[in-house]
Scaffold this motif. Structure first.
Motif, PDB file in Angstrom:
ATOM      1  N   UNK A 241       0.797  -1.220   0.000  1.00 23.34           N
ATOM      2  CA  UNK A 241       0.000   0.000   0.000  1.00 23.34           C
ATOM      3  C   UNK A 241       0.831   1.272   0.000  1.00 23.34           C
ATOM      4  N   UNK A 242       2.155   1.160   0.128  1.00 24.65           N
ATOM      5  CA  UNK A 242       2.951   2.351   0.407  1.00 24.65           C
ATOM      6  C   UNK A 242       3.451   3.068  -0.835  1.00 24.65           C
ATOM      7  N   UNK A 243       3.395   2.445  -2.031  1.00 25.14           N
ATOM      8  CA  UNK A 243       3.985   3.040  -3.224  1.00 25.14           C
ATOM      9  C   UNK A 243       2.964   3.040  -4.364  1.00 25.14           C
ATOM     10  N   UNK A 244       2.653   4.215  -4.880  1.00 24.76           N
ATOM     11  CA  UNK A 244       1.674   4.316  -5.954  1.00 24.76           C
ATOM     12  C   UNK A 244       2.144   3.662  -7.250  1.00 24.76           C
ATOM     13  N   UNK A 245       3.447   3.490  -7.401  1.00 31.78           N
ATOM     14  CA  UNK A 245       3.950   2.893  -8.631  1.00 31.78           C
ATOM     15  C   UNK A 245       3.824   1.368  -8.626  1.00 31.78           C
ATOM     16  N   UNK A 246       3.415   0.795  -7.475  1.00 30.77           N
ATOM     17  CA  UNK A 246       3.288  -0.663  -7.404  1.00 30.77           C
ATOM     18  C   UNK A 246       2.228  -1.197  -8.360  1.00 30.77           C
ATOM     19  N   UNK A 247       1.197  -0.418  -8.650  1.00 34.40           N
ATOM     20  CA  UNK A 247       0.194  -0.879  -9.609  1.00 34.40           C
ATOM     21  C   UNK A 247       0.830  -1.139 -10.973  1.00 34.40           C
ATOM     22  N   UNK A 248       1.717  -0.252 -11.390  1.00 34.96           N
ATOM     23  CA  UNK A 248       2.441  -0.444 -12.650  1.00 34.96           C
ATOM     24  C   UNK A 248       3.376  -1.640 -12.545  1.00 34.96           C
TER      25      UNK A 248
END
Length: 376
Positions: free
Chosen positions: A274-281
């Motif tokens: 949940x901590x990094x918005x780039x994880x979805x990519x």
């Protein structure tokens, strides 16, 4: 090559380093089965022996915990401090694009009385490397992987702390190449280089990145590591590992926020990464390169620990796996310096012909998960 799916979970053999036996069962499922034969009381006693050996009365810190603020590392830190009486120093290598949920969860944990070091590297260099590695390898987090492996050991050396507790050994827990039986318990530089980074950061130098820019990503000199006597253990070797039970544990201890949308992009869970918005990519690119995404990953981990059935996991995977990463895409694109059209062009460059085919003006998996998987 035809992609096969494990007969017990949903993992395909396109996952790097995974191994299927003659019956079509992956090594992660075998690891899950073997846990039923482990004497966990004996493992706990072994852990306690190490704790007493490395406990340092009068010292500032007893151990280092690599800590994202997520459920797993927070559960470990909480248990070390409040169940086993250690004083851990929490070390975070900054996410690329910080998510407000992760910031909140870290602050809630720190209210309990932990010391914390956040390593935030040069953002010009980080953004450059993220874009470069997205272009070249379809993974914008290669340098971050190096950072999360180097920073805790750098801190341990500088503060003379000989004990580090990592979470789980992913190669054995989720299906991979186990270098030795000892590597199920102990993390060393060989493991880091072989499975975590796969490269020496000094090879990343270019017209933007100089050697001095790579300091946050470089593993300490091995002589310095040896002089401190550092031992890095996997907590999951001593205590049965479950990401869902870790979430339940920490949610009972702090105000642990979940994904704002009710679930994370590409999956059915709402409490992981949940901590990094780039994880979805990052997870979308896993789907692009290897043909399985975040929903299959999460489902398999829950199947292994019998939190859901294979049938339930398949239902989730068919609904969510490979979902386009819309939730935080504008932030990720801004960080990478891309517009969406260029992003999609680069994505398609990383599609493996053994995994994908272009048909009817769209990309399709050659061997997709389907309801007939149980008949294969």
């Amino acid at each position: 090559m035809q992609i096969r799916y494990c007969k017990r979970c949903l993992m395909p053999d396109s996952r790097p380093r995974i191994f299927f036996d003659d019956n079509g069962v992956c090594n992660a499922c075998h690891t899950a089965e073997e846990k039923n034969n482990i004497d966990w009381d004996a493992r706990r006693n072994e852990f306690l022996e190490y704790v007493e050996k490395y406990r340092r009365p009068g010292a500032e810190y007893d151990c280092v915990v690599p800590w994202s603020g997520g459920k797993d590392s927070s559960a470990i830190a909480h248990k070390l401090k409040f169940e086993f009486g250690l004083n851990p120093l929490l070390v975070t290598f900054s996410p690329l694009v910080a998510n407000e949920v992760g910031v909140h969860n870290r602050e809630e944990m720190l209210k309990l009385g932990f010391d914390h070091i956040m390593v935030r590297p040069n953002q010009r260099v980080s953004r450059h490397l993220a874009r470069r590695f997205f272009d070249e390898r379809g993974n914008p987090k290669i340098h971050w992987d190096a950072g999360i492996n180097s920073a805790p050991v750098q801190v341990a050396v500088k503060y003379n702390i000989p004990l580090i507790f990592y979470a789980e050994h992913g190669e054995s827990e989720y299906g991979g190449r186990v270098l030795s039986e000892e590597h199920r318990k102990i993390r060393d530089y060989t493991e880091v280089l072989e499975h975590q980074i796969g490269d020496d950061p000094r090879n990343w130098m270019d017209d933007v990145v100089q050697e001095r820019d790579l300091a946050p990503y470089l593993y300490p000199d091995l002589d310095d590591v040896a002089s401190v006597g550092i031992k890095a253990f996997y907590f999951a070797y001593f205590f049965r590992w479950s990401m869902y039970e870790n979430y339940q544990y920490i949610a009972d201890k702090i105000d642990f926020r979940l994904a704002d949308s009710g679930r994370t992009n590409g999956s059915f869970t709402n409490y992981d990464s949940l901590d990094d918005k780039i994880d979805d990519v990052y997870y979308y690119m896993q789907y692009v390169k290897f043909g399985f995404g975040r929903a299959v990953r999460d489902a398999c981990r829950l199947i292994h620990n019998k939190h859901i059935t294979r049938e339930q996991g398949l239902e989730y995977a068919l609904q969510y796996d490979g979902e386009y990463p819309t939730d935080h895409l504008p932030d990720a694109l801004e960080y990478l310096g891309l517009d969406e059209a260029e992003f999609n062009r680069i994505v398609d460059l990383h599609r493996n012909d053994e995994v994908w085919k272009f048909e009817g003006n769209e990309w399709k998996l050659r061997y997709p998960l389907s309801a007939d998987i149980f008949n294969r």
